[in-house]
Design an enzyme around this catalytic site. Structure first.
Site, PDB file in Angstrom:
ATOM      1  N   ASN A 144      77.153  65.157 -46.413  1.00  0.00           N
ATOM      2  CA  ASN A 144      76.241  65.786 -47.365  1.00  0.00           C
ATOM      3  C   ASN A 144      74.857  65.226 -47.091  1.00  0.00           C
ATOM      4  O   ASN A 144      74.690  64.013 -47.049  1.00  0.00           O
ATOM      5  CB  ASN A 144      76.675  65.456 -48.798  1.00  0.00           C
ATOM      6  CG  ASN A 144      75.602  65.792 -49.808  1.00  0.00           C
ATOM      7  OD1 ASN A 144      74.824  66.716 -49.611  1.00  0.00           O
ATOM      8  ND2 ASN A 144      75.537  65.034 -50.894  1.00  0.00           N
ATOM      9  N   GLY A 145      73.862  66.093 -46.882  1.00  0.00           N
ATOM     10  CA  GLY A 145      72.510  65.596 -46.666  1.00  0.00           C
ATOM     11  C   GLY A 145      71.955  66.066 -45.344  1.00  0.00           C
ATOM     12  O   GLY A 145      72.404  67.068 -44.785  1.00  0.00           O
TER      13      GLY A 145
END
Ligand code: F6R
Length: 606
Positions: A98-99
């Site tokens: 995530n990111g």
């Protein structure tokens, strides 16, 4: 923005991973996938679109591994197609992310040069090949991961599993949140505690820069140099927060209807109704001496902040600086030490808001956070947390969180005004009484929505919609436009009514509905003049006001009659019709109201 899960289980984990991902779908729903370790090799299933597509796939092609990771995606790098869906894997490692890996181009070139072949357009694939490269150098998985993590720049949360060690799960956090769950002979990893709520209530939150080695015996947390750091496990209340839609067709509608209760609950935390006074927690700053307030937030939370600017400037007589966090964080705003900085966020994880907070902290501001998730990063990095008691908000379009934020900000404005002496006890009583009447008014307004259903049919025919407001109604006009565009996909803009003639009026014709937010306050007459300007050009006016429709002095497409209320509280009340109008228009348009396209509930990337 994406949701990640990892489980070291004692039985096949795919079903539990899907269950956890379902509670993370608010973070993104472009695609989903799971990988598990099975007899010394990695197996994966992925599907484009919502989680239910992955479930269908697992129904025909199940996974049997007891160690696994899962992902629900909000696309950043690479289109939302199955090839780009996580987990990304080869025969040694699988990774969920995530990111954003900011140096992915540079790493991609380096790894391509070493012979690694990239199959996707994602930044995540660089992590996969980087870890594999260090494994190929003969390093064990934990060391390979540590060295690889040290080379990544950006904001990310990661989960990694390895084909030759089914007793190992690695998690890492730099920016977006990551929680470790403790089970009985099992261990878990999740983007938040709610994801893990049906598995465990014992949670360790990783801090920024932490990475963790999970085995079925427990977890060890390290900093990037490899030094062990101690993070306490706490009992999470997330399991008590699990929610369903009840009898409502959508979470958004349910959350709109929860507003009388959550506003009352939130106000109850900050005002003493019997005394007619605010009971605000100490903010670690002498409010009497505050001479400037800085507010920053994103989207709907930002509009709550704009309302607060009007309130604080009018009632506490001090200037308020407000900006969207994505601009604020890079503006190099000069700040005199000792000022008060307020950050507003439902999730408490919005990357830009968090960075704006850190900037203010570095510049000597006292930080107060108005958040709905008390365990969030923004809450943890603030000097004082002023919680909104809205309960979990699942609909991607924010509704009850907004009015709860307004409730806290209204009390903050009174608290500062009282401390500075710009509000006396009688005025405080008057304002507190006005606030105490809000839940009742909202409840009355929600009794019958059939009117909105009819109006929504008219609005759904429009290509563009304008919202106008003055004073505290201006941010409500902007919020109304945001609600409409994000869930119905109709283009909408909110303008300060007085700005209309400086450009936007050119857009007006008989096909453009103009929603005018105009309570009968000291600015009402001026807004009426702007309404006449619209009417004269054939615009279709929807007036949201407590005045009789005859007072508009022009033909109206529709009139949403509001209850008479104290001018201080009108933003809290007028938020509701703009929510309902957006909701019913989206229903007419047949869009996915709770999970509108391209959006996510928690925005942990810049
Ligand atoms: C719109 C909406 C978003 C959020 C924004 C900030 O309905 O929900 O504009 O308000 O993404 O999110 P939080 O409040 O979690 O910081």
């Amino acid at each position: 923005m994406c949701g990640i899960v990892g489980i070291l289980g004692s039985k096949p984990v795919a079903i539990d991973i899907v269950d956890a991902l379902r509670r993370l779908e608010y973070r993104g729903y472009d695609s989903a996938g799971i990988a598990t370790v099975e007899n010394g090799h990695l197996e994966r299933r992925r599907a484009e679109g919502k989680l239910r597509n992955l479930e269908t796939r697992l129904g025909t092609e199940p996974l049997s591994g007891t160690t696994g990771i899962g992902h629900t995606r909000w696309a950043t790098h690479g289109r939302p197609i199955e090839r780009n869906a996580h987990p990304h894997m080869n025969d040694r490692v699988a990774v969920v992310h995530n990111g954003i890996i900011e140096n992915f181009q540079e790493l991609r070139e380096e790894l391509t040069g070493k012979g690694y072949v990239f199959e996707t357009e994602t930044d995540t694939e660089t992590v996969l090949h980087l870890v594999t490269y260090y494994l190929d150098q003969g390093m064990p998985p934990v060391e390979a991961s540590r060295i690889a993590l040290n080379r990544l720049r950006g904001a990310f949360a990661l989960g990694l599993i390895f084909s030759d060690d089914k007793n190992l799960l690695i998690g890492a956090r730099q920016g977006p949140p990551l929680a470790i769950g403790h089970g009985d002979g099992e261990m878990y990893l999740g983007s938040d505690a709610i994801a893990l709520a049906s598995l465990t209530d014992t949670i360790t939150y990783l801090e920024d820069g932490d990475w963790a080695v999970l085995t079925r015996a427990g977890v060890q947390v390290f900093d990037l140099s490899g030094k062990t750091v101690h993070r306490t496990a706490i009992k999470s209340v997330a399991s008590s927060l699990l929610v369903d839609k009840g009898n409502y067709r959508h979470f958004m509608l349910k959350e709109i209807h929860e507003q009388p209760e959550v506003i009352a609950h939130t106000l109850g935390n900050y005002i003493d109704m019997a005394e007619g006074a605010v009971k605000f927690p100490a903010l670690g700053i002498d409010l009497a001496g505050v001479n400037r307030v800085t507010i920053s937030a994103c989207g709907t939370a930002y509009y709550a902040g704009v309302v607060a600017k009007y309130w604080i400037e009018k009632y506490a007589r001090i200037p308020v600086e407000i900006d969207v966090a994505s601009e604020f964080r890079y503006r190099e705003v000069p700040l005199a030490p000792g000022g008060l900085a307020v950050f507003v966020s439902q999730s408490g994880e919005t990357a830009d808001t968090l960075e704006a907070l850190r900037y203010c902290k570095k510049n000597g501001q006292v930080i107060a956070a108005i958040v709905n998730v008390r365990t969030s990063t923004i809450a943890r990095e603030s000097n004082t947390v002023l919680p909104t008691l809205a309960g979990p908000e699942i609909g991607v379009a924010s509704t009850k969180a907004f009015t709860s934020q307004l409730s806290v900000l209204a009390c903050l404005a009174i608290a500062i005004g009282r401390a500075r002496g710009t509000i006396d006890a009688a005025k405080e009583k008057e304002l507190v009484k006005a606030l105490s009447e809000v839940p009742r008014h909202v409840s009355t307004m929600l009794r019958d929505e059939s009117f909105y259903e009819g109006l929504a049919h008219e609005i759904s025919k429009a290509r563009d919609v304008l919202y106008l407001g003055r004073g505290v109604s201006y941010p409500i006009a902007m919020e109304g436009a945001l609600k409409l565009k994000e869930i119905s996909y109709i283009h909408a803009e909110g303008y300060a009514a007085g700005e209309l003639k400086h450009g936007p009026i050119a857009l007006i014709d008989e096909n453009v509905p103009v929603i005018v937010v105009a309570p009968e306050d000291e600015l009402f007459e001026k807004t009426v003049s702007n309404m006449q300007e619209v009417a004269a050009r054939g615009g279709q006016i929807v007036l949201i006001s407590d005045v009789a429709k005859e007072k508009a002095g022009c033909r109206l497409l529709s009139h949403i009659k509001m209850p008479k209320a104290h001018p201080f509280t009108t933003p809290l009340l007028y938020a509701v019709p703009v929510q309902l109008l957006a909701y019913h228009t989206a229903v007419v348009m047949g869009t996915d109201v709770d999970q509108p396209r391209n959006l996510a509930k928690s925005v942990t990337v810049e």
